[in-house]
Structures are given as structure tokens and as C-alpha cells.
Scaffold this active site. Structure first.
Site, PDB file in Angstrom:
ATOM      1  N   LYS A 150     -12.583  42.567 -48.915  1.00  0.00           N
ATOM      2  CA  LYS A 150     -11.307  41.858 -48.743  1.00  0.00           C
ATOM      3  C   LYS A 150     -10.632  42.292 -47.435  1.00  0.00           C
ATOM      4  CE  LYS A 150     -10.849  41.120 -53.679  1.00  0.00           C
ATOM      5  NZ  LYS A 150     -10.429  41.644 -54.968  1.00  0.00           N
ATOM      6  N   ASP A 203      -3.224  36.950 -56.346  1.00  0.00           N
ATOM      7  CA  ASP A 203      -4.326  36.860 -57.316  1.00  0.00           C
ATOM      8  C   ASP A 203      -4.046  35.779 -58.366  1.00  0.00           C
ATOM      9  OD1 ASP A 203      -6.657  38.293 -56.961  1.00  0.00           O
ATOM     10  OD2 ASP A 203      -5.824  40.180 -57.694  1.00  0.00           O
ATOM     11  N   GLN A 213      -6.385  45.934 -57.639  1.00  0.00           N
ATOM     12  CA  GLN A 213      -7.788  45.761 -58.021  1.00  0.00           C
ATOM     13  C   GLN A 213      -8.005  46.200 -59.479  1.00  0.00           C
ATOM     14  OE1 GLN A 213     -10.212  44.351 -56.016  1.00  0.00           O
ATOM     15  NE2 GLN A 213     -11.508  44.436 -57.810  1.00  0.00           N
TER      16      GLN A 213
END
Length: 295
Positions: free
Chosen positions: A52, A119, A96
Site C-alpha cells: 500500500k 477502507d 490493518q
């Protein structure tokens, strides 16, 4: 049979985003800034976060990596999230998953400012998605929609079967494939571990989206001819012949199912690269929304 090449399409998307960022720079605007929080040293998570950060560099974003030890308490993590929520330089951030056992994941996701939740996991964004309002769509489902759209895969009136009901892929996909518009307008069946006679259901499907994490689960005898297959599964399977000692395998018995499919995603190189590209796209949207708000 046509491969839905996520690697190729994700590169196209990153090029498009990089061009946008270049324009922002030329206009003297602030470029998007994505932060990623990782707790602990989970190998797969570190790899994901690393890619990422690399993607941010590639498209010209600024990025910040916040690494916290696996012993971090829930209170400490929530404090860090509050800081990121209040930091005006950061347009979007992700935490994460999975998180260590001492931390309540739901509590953490709830604490993220919905306008920075690139997200798309916050209940506010999930609810907006379910109501067809504009919002951040979770990156993996967003990537799948983009693949279907760019390959012009017909979804209207089709029977879509989703295997797996996770909040990250299965559940959102079942909502998105049934929404009005393209890709969408399909009739959706959501299946999971308690579904009986699953072969009976999959063998009637025009489109199958599987996110189970069970290697080679979907066999050729479970699908009909010309089916469209989206394989979200990604599992390391031990393989002595491979240099790494393992191979990455999807939920689909690719060699045999691909002979019957009209479109199919490979693993690796299908949905995976799309997820990261769409996270970049969400971050660009977050920056854009912030700019419009400030005007």
C-alpha cells in the site's frame, strides 16, 4: 475464456490517479495523504501494508506508516486513531486487520472518522453503501465492480452467487450486485457455511464471487458453462516444488473451472492488485471531498 486481469487494470487505474495527482500539483493543491496503522508483526499484514505504501509512492500520494508493537493496548490504539482523525494533513487512513486479541476490532473501526475511512468499514459508510448513497465502498468489492465494468461483463438480470458472508467482501458484494445500475441489477444468492446443497445453487449461477479462503473449493462440476468467476480467496499452500516452499492458491480449482468459464480472475493477479488500486481511488475521493468542503 477471458482472464479478468487485475494486474493490468490496476496499473491503468494507478496511471489515471497519478495523472490526477500531477494536475493537483500543477494547480498548487495539496496531494492526497494516506496513513496506515499496523499493530504487531503479522507477515501477511506487513506485506499488504508495504504494498500500500509502495502504491502511494507510485501515484504520487504522501503516506505515513504507523507501526505499533503487538502488545499495544486498545486504549493506546484508540488514542492513535483520535490523533489521525484530528490530523488535518491526513486525508484517509486504514487500520490493518487482523488486530491482536486484546483489541476489540469493532470498537476500533467505530472510532475512525467516517470521512477518513477509506477502507469503507465504518457502519456509517456501510449503511450509505447499502442505501445506494455515495460513500467509500470497501476496496475489494470496489475492485470487483471495477473489473466487471472495465471488461463489460453483463450483470443485469443475471444470477449472482456469493460464497462467504464476511463484512469485508461477501456481505457488501451481495448488496452491490443487487443495486440498481451497472455493475448490478442481478439477482443475488448469499451462501455460507450453513448453506445446504451448495452445488445445486452454484450450478445455476451466471456469476460466482467466492471469498471463503478454502483452497480449490469450487470445482468444475459445481459450475455451468460460460459462468463468470471472481475468486477472492488467497491462501498459502505448502508446495515443495516451489522455491518459496508454498504457492498462492484461490478458492477455485482454476485449471478445471477455467475450461467452463467465460470470464475468470487468476490468483494471484486478479482481485488482489485491484484492492490496492481502489484504496488509492478512495483516498483520492477523500481528498476531493475535503477540498469541496473547504470551498
Amino acid at each position: 475464456m477471458q482472464l479478468l486481469d487485475g494486474k493490468k487494470i490496476s496499473e491503468e487505474i494507478k496511471n489515471e490517479i497519478a495523472a490526477e495527482v500531477q494536475k493537483m500539483k500543477e494547480n498548487g493543491e495539496k496531494v492526497p495523504h494516506l496513513a496506515a496503522v499496523i499493530v504487531g508483526n503479522d507477515g501477511a499484514s506487513l506485506t499488504y501494508v508495504g504494498s500500500k505504501v509502495k502504491a502511494c509512492e507510485r501515484v504520487g500520494f504522501e503516506s505515513t506508516l504507523v507501526k505499533l508493537p503487538s502488545t499495544t493496548s486498545e486504549t493506546e490504539l484508540l488514542k492513535k486513531i483520535k490523533e489521525l482523525n484530528e490530523d488535518d494533513a491526513i486525508d484517509g487512513f486504514i487500520v490493518q486487520l487482523p488486530l491482536p486479541d486484546q483489541i476489540d476490532t469493532q470498537k476500533v473501526l467505530m472510532a475512525i472518522d467516517p470521512s477518513k475511512d477509506v477502507d469503507g468499514f465504518h457502519p456509517e459508510n456501510f449503511g450509505k453503501m447499502a442505501l445506494d448513497m455515495s460513500t467509500f465502498i470497501p476496496a475489494t468489492p470496489f475492485g470487483i465492480l471495477e473489473l466487471l465494468e472495465r471488461y463489460n461483463v453483463e450483470t443485469k438480470g443475471k444470477h449472482t452467487v456469493v460464497i462467504g458472508r464476511s463484512h469485508i467482501v461477501g456481505r457488501p458484494m451481495s448488496i452491490l450486485m443487487g443495486r440498481k445500475g451497472f455493475p448490478g441489477n442481478s439477482t443475488v444468492t448469499l451462501t455460507h457455511s450453513h448453506t445446504k446443497n451448495i452445488t445445486q445453487i452454484t450450478s445455476q449461477a451466471d456469476i460466482i464471487i467466492t471469498a471463503l479462503g478454502v483452497p480449490n473449493y469450487l470445482k468444475a462440476e459445481m459450475v455451468k458453462d460460460d459462468v463468470v468467476i471472481i475468486d477472492v480467496g488467497i491462501t498459502r499452500v505448502a508446495d515443495e516444488k516451489s522455491d518459496k516452499g508454498y504457492v498462492i492458491t484461490g478458492d477455485v480449482d482454476f485449471d478445471n473451472v477455467s475450461k467452463k468459464a467465460s470470464f475468470i480472475t487468476p490468483v494471484p493477479g486478479g482481485v488482489g492488485p485491484m484492492t490496492i488500486a481502489m484504496l488509492m481511488k478512495n483516498t483520492l475521493l477523500a481528498r476531493e471531498q475535503k477540498r469541496l468542503k473547504a470551498e
